[in-house]
Design an enzyme around this catalytic site. Structure first.
Site, short mmCIF file in Angstrom:
data_model
loop_
_atom_site.label_atom_id
_atom_site.label_comp_id
_atom_site.label_asym_id
_atom_site.label_seq_id
_atom_site.Cartn_x
_atom_site.Cartn_y
_atom_site.Cartn_z
N ASP A 107 21.03 4.02 15.89
CA ASP A 107 19.64 3.69 15.59
C ASP A 107 19.48 3.67 14.08
O ASP A 107 19.66 4.71 13.43
CB ASP A 107 18.73 4.74 16.24
CG ASP A 107 17.29 4.27 16.30
OD1 ASP A 107 16.96 3.28 15.62
OD2 ASP A 107 16.49 4.91 17.01
N ASP A 198 17.56 -3.20 15.43
CA ASP A 198 18.03 -1.99 14.75
C ASP A 198 18.65 -0.95 15.69
O ASP A 198 18.83 0.18 15.30
CB ASP A 198 16.87 -1.35 13.98
CG ASP A 198 15.81 -0.78 14.89
OD1 ASP A 198 15.63 -1.33 16.00
OD2 ASP A 198 15.18 0.21 14.52
N GLU A 199 18.98 -1.33 16.88
CA GLU A 199 19.57 -0.38 17.82
C GLU A 199 20.68 -1.03 18.60
O GLU A 199 20.59 -2.21 18.94
CB GLU A 199 18.51 0.07 18.85
CG GLU A 199 17.68 1.24 18.42
CD GLU A 199 16.79 1.70 19.56
OE1 GLU A 199 17.33 2.01 20.63
OE2 GLU A 199 15.56 1.71 19.38
N CYS A 609 13.77 -26.25 3.33
CA CYS A 609 15.18 -25.97 3.52
C CYS A 609 15.80 -27.01 4.45
O CYS A 609 15.28 -27.26 5.54
CB CYS A 609 15.37 -24.57 4.10
SG CYS A 609 17.05 -24.21 4.60
N CYS A 612 17.19 -25.12 7.99
CA CYS A 612 16.33 -24.67 9.09
C CYS A 612 14.92 -25.23 8.99
O CYS A 612 14.12 -25.01 9.89
CB CYS A 612 16.27 -23.14 9.13
SG CYS A 612 15.47 -22.45 7.69
N HIS A 627 16.48 -16.60 0.99
CA HIS A 627 16.70 -17.58 2.04
C HIS A 627 18.10 -18.18 1.95
O HIS A 627 18.83 -18.30 2.93
CB HIS A 627 15.64 -18.67 1.94
CG HIS A 627 15.53 -19.50 3.17
ND1 HIS A 627 14.70 -19.18 4.22
CD2 HIS A 627 16.17 -20.63 3.54
CE1 HIS A 627 14.84 -20.07 5.17
NE2 HIS A 627 15.72 -20.97 4.79
N HIS A 631 21.43 -17.92 4.55
CA HIS A 631 22.22 -19.01 5.12
C HIS A 631 23.69 -18.92 4.72
O HIS A 631 24.58 -19.25 5.50
CB HIS A 631 21.64 -20.36 4.70
CG HIS A 631 20.42 -20.74 5.48
ND1 HIS A 631 20.41 -20.76 6.86
CD2 HIS A 631 19.18 -21.10 5.10
CE1 HIS A 631 19.22 -21.12 7.29
NE2 HIS A 631 18.44 -21.34 6.24
#
Length: 693
Positions: A107, A198-199, A609, A612, A627, A631
């Site tokens: 975590d 995040d886990e 961009c 994307c 950014h 990439h």
DNA sequence: GGGCGTGAGCAGA
DNA sequence: TTCCATCTGCTCACGCCC
């Protein structure tokens, strides 16, 4: 729920106001709970939100009273019987105990806040939270000392901690760092289960054997690697199953670890005194019910009250509670499971203005359609979610004969559901699509007709369920599957036409660099101000005409629909704050340049961009650099893993009409989660298993 | 009785 | 000044139909 809520309630009414904000969370040990609870209460008191919370609380109390009454009716004989059932079940569950695997739960510590501090070291040591005045996503440990925490409204957090620094969310950054952590996880368990950004859960059984290290050493090693490669700290828990590993990772937070040996006695001892709220799956309400109805506070008491649990709860719930009491949890690596629903919802300033409400519904239908298109999904159950001004939540669902994914289909059905609720004052609208077409069949088709249609259109049908599915309304063959109900809807529904879409798009562009808060959705933005009621009415009429024409399947309407789909799909990439539409002008979107083979990035018209489609003006120097870094990192990872990027597939697919006839990509292959500008939906990673075992 | 659709609600991140 | 999110999975209860 709080222990003190008895005699002093009259003097201190906040003690009976049950919020999540006062529950213990890592980093909140020294918090003055009473002060926090009082402030939260005082700031909430009298609000509609507060009143709704009180209604909910009353409902739970009623539930508890019912349960108590049922308990009281149980005779000694009944209880004896249920105790036998429980004992038998406990034996059966015990026989499933598997101590052969070693699971590690990682975590990241205050992940979003930690990432923001990395990008801006000036934040270090200062109380800071990520989110907006409406809602916080997380708070760093300095802020937690004041009682500030995730899921707390920012305005309350500010009252608790006036010097609190609020940082808007930036999912590009979190995705980037999440990917870095996952590269580390992969070295320890290639099949690790990502539970969120995040886990993650890792089965470290094999890596322990291979490296000849203990689980403790592996956990330490992994945490060191994470820190070295990301600059972020994390906490880890190691245990025989995932349920326990998750509990363990919380024990020595932040930047710590806890190892629970794979030993039955150790597990039973560990679990016995554990408060039930520590268990994943037992939330505020379940805790309340178990405590107040049955006097169950610890996991051990789950077993002691096994008879009551079997008497009062369903078998699956009772099984879950008993397995918690035994410290059992999942030990297998679950099969890959696909998402089961996809949804969008937005909160805005409460309104009764029906034109505004339908406009927001149209926005949502558009966004949902784009999301579905990106993932190649079609579904046939549409659920409309409404939250009234008084915070009452209603859901209304319809299951269709055919699978849908186009914004016009979604809007037609959603409008029907919404109309039945009017008049109403709303503060939130949501749309969810479920019952996906597992078969990859064509949108707009009756599921019972899929096989034969496939046969008839062999070699061509397969392309129709992905990005180009939304254009299927243009297919005259499709109309054979439209039933009377749908025709009714088309005629009286609130459809959309390209002009309406254009206005919606502009509205979003106006907001695209603002935070993802109510301001995006309220009725007071410039674009909506400029939208005169007469125009809206004209558009509504035009919508109806357009949809009626579509039913008539003229080539004109087909072209119009194609243009509409094309122009909206081109804007599928969302900006960093989650604003869903980068569309400027459908005409301009046709020209899409690919990134070069070296992964070089440049900006179309000096703001967009090429990879994307995210729009970042030249003045946003830092954002642009981040950014680009994102990439580049993405590119490097792809090269390393040898996996071809699918990042901008939807954009190319829909932008280039020639691609409408190209073979579709395999449907919903999620072994490599798609990287998008928008944050990746948690469930794409989360192979949720049956919590009962 | 089982399957399905619907609506409400809980939980977690 | 601002005034309680979003997305998804899952369970349960209920009604209807075969």
């Amino acid at each position: 729920m709080e222990n003190k809520e008895t005699a002093g309630d009259a003097d201190r009414p906040w003690q009976s106001y049950h919020t999540v904000y006062t529950n213990a969370k890592a980093g909140m040990e020294g918090v003055d709970k009473e002060r926090v609870q009082r402030i939260v209460y005082e700031m909430s008191k009298g609000s509609k939100y507060f009143e709704n919370e009180e209604r909910k609380e009353a409902t739970i109390r009623e539930k508890i009273e019912n349960m108590r009454a049922r308990c009281a009716q149980l005779t000694a004989t009944d209880l004896s019987q249920y105790q036998k059932v429980a004992d038998k079940r406990i034996l059966e569950l015990e026989s499933t105990r598997d101590l052969s695997r070693i699971w590690l739960h990682v975590d990241m510590d205050a992940f979003y806040a930690a990432v923001e501090t990395l990008s801006n070291p000036l934040l270090k040591g200062k109380p800071m939270a990520v989110g907006s005045m409406s809602m916080l996503s997380t708070a760093n440990y300095e802020a937690r000392k004041y009682g500030v925490r995730a899921a707390m409204p920012g305005f309350i957090a500010r009252r608790l901690c006036p010097e609190l620094i609020l940082v808007p969310t930036n999912f590009d950054k979190y995705n980037y760092y999440s990917d870095l952590t996952r590269k580390v996880f992969h070295r320890y368990d290639p099949n690790f289960l990502a539970a969120s950004l995040d886990e993650a859960y890792l089965d470290i059984t094999e890596v322990c054997k291979e490296r000849g290290l203990t689980s403790e050493e592996i956990a330490k090693d992994l945490r060191t690697s994470i820190f070295e490669e990301t600059g972020l700290t994390c906490s880890a828990g190691v245990a025989a199953n995932r349920l326990l590993a998750k509990v363990c990772s919380d024990i020595n937070k932040p930047n710590g670890q806890f190892i629970l040996p794979n030993d039955r006695r150790a597990i039973v001892t560990f679990i016995s005194s554990l408060p039930i709220r520590k268990i994943g799956g037992i939330g505020k309400v379940t805790e309340h019910i178990l405590k107040d109805a049955l006097g169950i506070n610890t996991c051990e008491e789950m077993l002691q009250k096994g008879g009551h649990l079997c008497a009062l709860f369903s078998q699956s719930s009772a099984d879950f509670f008993l397995s918690v009491g035994l410290g059992l949890g999942s030990t297998d690596t679950p099969q890959v499971r696909f998402r089961k629903s996809i949804s969008n919802e937005r909160t805005f300033a409460a309104t009764t203005d029906e034109r505004l409400i339908f406009q927001k519904l149209a926005d949502l239908a558009e966004m949902l359609s784009m999301d579905m298109e990106k993932e190649g999904l079609t579904g046939r159950t549409l659920t409309l979610k409404l939250k009234t001004a008084s915070f009452e939540v209603r859901t209304r669902a319809v299951t269709l004969q055919k699978y849908i994914c186009s914004s016009s289909d979604i809007l037609q059905q959603a409008s029907r559901l919404l109309k039945a609720e009017l008049p109403v004052s709303l503060r939130l609208i949501g749309l969810r699509i479920s019952q996906f077409n597992e078969d990859g069949a064509t949108a707009g088709l009756d599921p019972t007709q899929i096989s034969i249609t496939r046969f008839i259109t062999s070699g061509d049908a397969t392309r129709k369920s992905t990005g180009d599915c939304c254009s299927l309304n243009t297919d005259s063959n499709n109309h054979g599957f439209m039933d009377d109900t749908e025709i009714d809807t088309c005629i009286d529904g609130y459809g959309t036409d390209s002009e309406t879409h254009h206005q919606v798009s502009n509205q979003r562009i106006d907001n695209k660099f603002s935070n993802m808060d109510d301001s995006n959705c309220t009725s007071t933005n410039d674009a909506e101000k400029s939208e005169e009621p007469e125009n809206l009415l004209r558009n509504a009429s035009a919508d109806q005409a357009n949809i009626s024409t579509a039913i008539g399947s003229t080539s004109d309407s087909s072209d119009a629909l194609i243009r509409r789909v094309s122009s909206t799909a081109c804007s599928s990439s969302r900006n960093l704050e989650g604003n869903p539409n980068n569309n400027v002008d459908g005409e301009n979107q046709v020209e899409v340049r690919s990134p070069d083979n070296n992964g070089q990035i440049w900006w179309i018209d000096n703001y967009k961009c090429t990879i994307c489609g995210a729009e970042v003006p030249a003045s946003f120097v830092d954002e642009r650099q981040e950014h680009i870094d994102f990439h580049i990192a993405e590119k490097l990872q792809e090269e390393e893993s040898g996996i071809r990027s699918r990042t901008h597939m939807p954009r190319q697919r829909t932008a280039d009409k020639n691609l409408l006839s190209s073979p579709r990509k395999p449907k919903r292959q999620k072994s490599t989660p798609e990287k998008e500008v928008k944050h990746i939906p948690i469930d794409l990673f989360f192979m949720k298993t049956n919590q009962k075992f």
